[in-house]
Enzyme design. Structure first.
Site, PDB file in Angstrom:
ATOM      1  N   THR A  18       0.837  -1.202   0.000  1.00  0.00           N
ATOM      2  CA  THR A  18       0.000   0.000   0.000  1.00  0.00           C
ATOM      3  C   THR A  18       0.871   1.251   0.000  1.00  0.00           C
ATOM      4  O   THR A  18       0.657   2.181  -0.781  1.00  0.00           O
ATOM      5  CB  THR A  18      -0.950   0.002   1.211  1.00  0.00           C
ATOM      6  OG1 THR A  18      -1.941  -1.014   1.020  1.00  0.00           O
ATOM      7  CG2 THR A  18      -1.640   1.349   1.367  1.00  0.00           C
ATOM      8  N   ASN A  27      -5.975  -9.489  -7.991  1.00  0.00           N
ATOM      9  CA  ASN A  27      -6.006 -10.186  -6.706  1.00  0.00           C
ATOM     10  C   ASN A  27      -7.323 -10.893  -6.424  1.00  0.00           C
ATOM     11  O   ASN A  27      -7.415 -11.682  -5.484  1.00  0.00           O
ATOM     12  CB  ASN A  27      -5.720  -9.198  -5.568  1.00  0.00           C
ATOM     13  CG  ASN A  27      -6.644  -7.999  -5.582  1.00  0.00           C
ATOM     14  OD1 ASN A  27      -6.739  -7.277  -6.571  1.00  0.00           O
ATOM     15  ND2 ASN A  27      -7.332  -7.766  -4.488  1.00  0.00           N
ATOM     16  N   GLN A  58       0.637  -9.862  -6.521  1.00  0.00           N
ATOM     17  CA  GLN A  58       0.159 -11.235  -6.687  1.00  0.00           C
ATOM     18  C   GLN A  58       0.940 -12.008  -7.748  1.00  0.00           C
ATOM     19  O   GLN A  58       0.639 -13.181  -7.995  1.00  0.00           O
ATOM     20  CB  GLN A  58      -1.341 -11.238  -7.037  1.00  0.00           C
ATOM     21  CG  GLN A  58      -2.238 -10.689  -5.944  1.00  0.00           C
ATOM     22  CD  GLN A  58      -2.269 -11.540  -4.693  1.00  0.00           C
ATOM     23  OE1 GLN A  58      -1.786 -12.671  -4.668  1.00  0.00           O
ATOM     24  NE2 GLN A  58      -2.841 -10.994  -3.626  1.00  0.00           N
ATOM     25  N   CYS A 116      -8.967  -6.956   1.650  1.00  0.00           N
ATOM     26  CA  CYS A 116      -9.076  -5.525   1.937  1.00  0.00           C
ATOM     27  C   CYS A 116     -10.501  -5.008   1.781  1.00  0.00           C
ATOM     28  O   CYS A 116     -10.811  -3.895   2.188  1.00  0.00           O
ATOM     29  CB  CYS A 116      -8.140  -4.736   1.020  1.00  0.00           C
ATOM     30  SG  CYS A 116      -6.410  -5.165   1.250  1.00  0.00           S
TER      31      CYS A 116
END
Length: 376
Positions: free
Chosen positions: A70, A149, A179, A322
């Site tokens: 992030t 993802n 990923q 998330c």
């Protein structure tokens, strides 16, 4: 316990855990210190940089360590725009990115940038041509993930970025490879990526550590100010134990990418076959990572299935970790029917999974389908 949520996070491998312990107990100096203990700590940081650069096939690039992908995504997007976006106010991304990419782009929109979002076509594909055509001479940045993802879809990053760099040399490229890293063979040069974001906890390293690869010559405005560590790009004392654990995981995985890919491909094919026989709708693409499988079980809420499987000690996800259970906008962008989205579970594999575990998953889902109340 059967764990099929490796796209959310992975178990820390022994090599990484041993590295963390060594850095905490033996080489615990501050890497900015000039004495031997500091030099020993700095050596561990440099080891991990070299491992990542080697895995990305670019020994001349730079690596900064962050708190996770992030932060890496935010640093790449906002730091690049602040440096190169004074004259060029157009930025490009896709509709299927992780929130840590979409949210910085929304911030750029608030700052007056023209944000262009590329959507999948009627076949659920994002083509290289659609990415290339979204970039013009006023574009300073394009950001596109390599592996989605939620579905495992592999986007045509290399094909698009290479052409974009030729047509628009002053447009910089960023790829979220979270990923894909250590699951696919990735070359920053072949991708045409000026920046690549990585995460430790997706590859059996600890949580709280990420990295941002930056091609030599690319200048970013720092998001973190202070003591000037990491060439002034990310101030703050480096988290040496986490960094070294990350590097040891990369070292351990790089030589086995092909072997693990083949094993996981067989597991995914078996799971697809078994789940289809149960009436599941596999949400997949021809170009997809074998590590992620999204399947909808019509008539049952994702959360209901997730908790039923949990009661059997089988762990899957209802989508991106998330998203915290929110309906997936990514699946909607891919053209998945809204009724199917409500029933999606994401199964994400590791090379430690087995065919017997897939048998157990299939059996548990069969029992659940015949036990749980259907959506009316």
């Amino acid at each position: 316990m059967i764990y099929f949520d490796n796209a959310a996070t992975t178990m820390v491998m022994k090599e990484a855990a041993d590295g963390v312990l060594y850095a905490m107990s033996e080489a615990y100096g501050n890497p900015s210190s000039l004495h031997k203990m500091g030099i020993d700590a700095e050596r561990l940081v440099n080891f991990s940089k070299k491992q990542i650069l080697s895995a990305l096939s670019d020994s001349s690039g730079n690596v900064i360590f962050t708190s996770g992908a992030t932060e890496s995504n935010n640093t790449a997007i906002l730091g690049l725009a602040k440096t190169y976006g004074r004259r060029k106010k157009r930025v490009v991304t896709t509709a299927v990115e992780h929130p840590s990419v979409t949210m910085p782009f929304e911030k750029l929109r608030e700052l007056g940038y023209e944000v262009v979002t590329v959507y999948p076509d009627s076949h659920g594909e994002i083509t290289a041509e659609s990415l290339i055509s979204a970039v013009d001479d006023n574009t300073c940045l394009i950001s596109c993930m390599l592996v989605n993802n939620e579905t495992g879809y592999i986007l045509p990053v290399g094909q698009a970025f290479q052409k974009i760099k030729k047509l628009h040399p002053e447009c910089y490229t960023h790829c979220d490879c979270v990923q894909g890293f250590e699951k696919l063979k990735i070359s920053a040069k072949k991708l045409g990526a000026d920046m690549v974001s990585l995460s430790g906890h997706k590859i059996y390293a600890p949580k709280g550590i990420g990295a941002l690869y930056i091609k030599s010559g690319i200048r970013l405005s720092p998001m973190m100010l202070g003591g000037g560590q990491q060439n002034g790009l990310r101030s703050g004392t480096e988290a040496v134990p986490m960094i070294y654990g990350f590097g040891k995981a990369v070292e351990a995985l790089t030589q086995s990418i092909d072997e693990r890919f083949e094993k996981v491909s067989r597991l995914k094919a078996l799971a697809e076959d078994r789940l289809t026989q149960l009436g599941g709708v596999v949400l997949s693409h021809d170009e997809a990572s074998p590590y992620i499988l999204s399947v909808s079980i019509p008539g049952f809420k994702s959360e209901t299935l997730l908790h039923y499987l949990e009661s059997k000690d089988i762990f899957v996800s209802s989508g991106s970790a998330c998203s915290k259970g929110k309906k997936s906008s990514v699946l909607g962008a891919f053209g998945v029917d809204e009724r199917l989205i409500d029933s999606v579970i994401r199964i994400s594999f590791s090379a430690q999974n087995t065919e017997a575990e897939i048998d157990s998953l299939t059996k548990a889902l069969y029992e659940g389908i015949n036990t749980l109340a259907r959506i009316k």
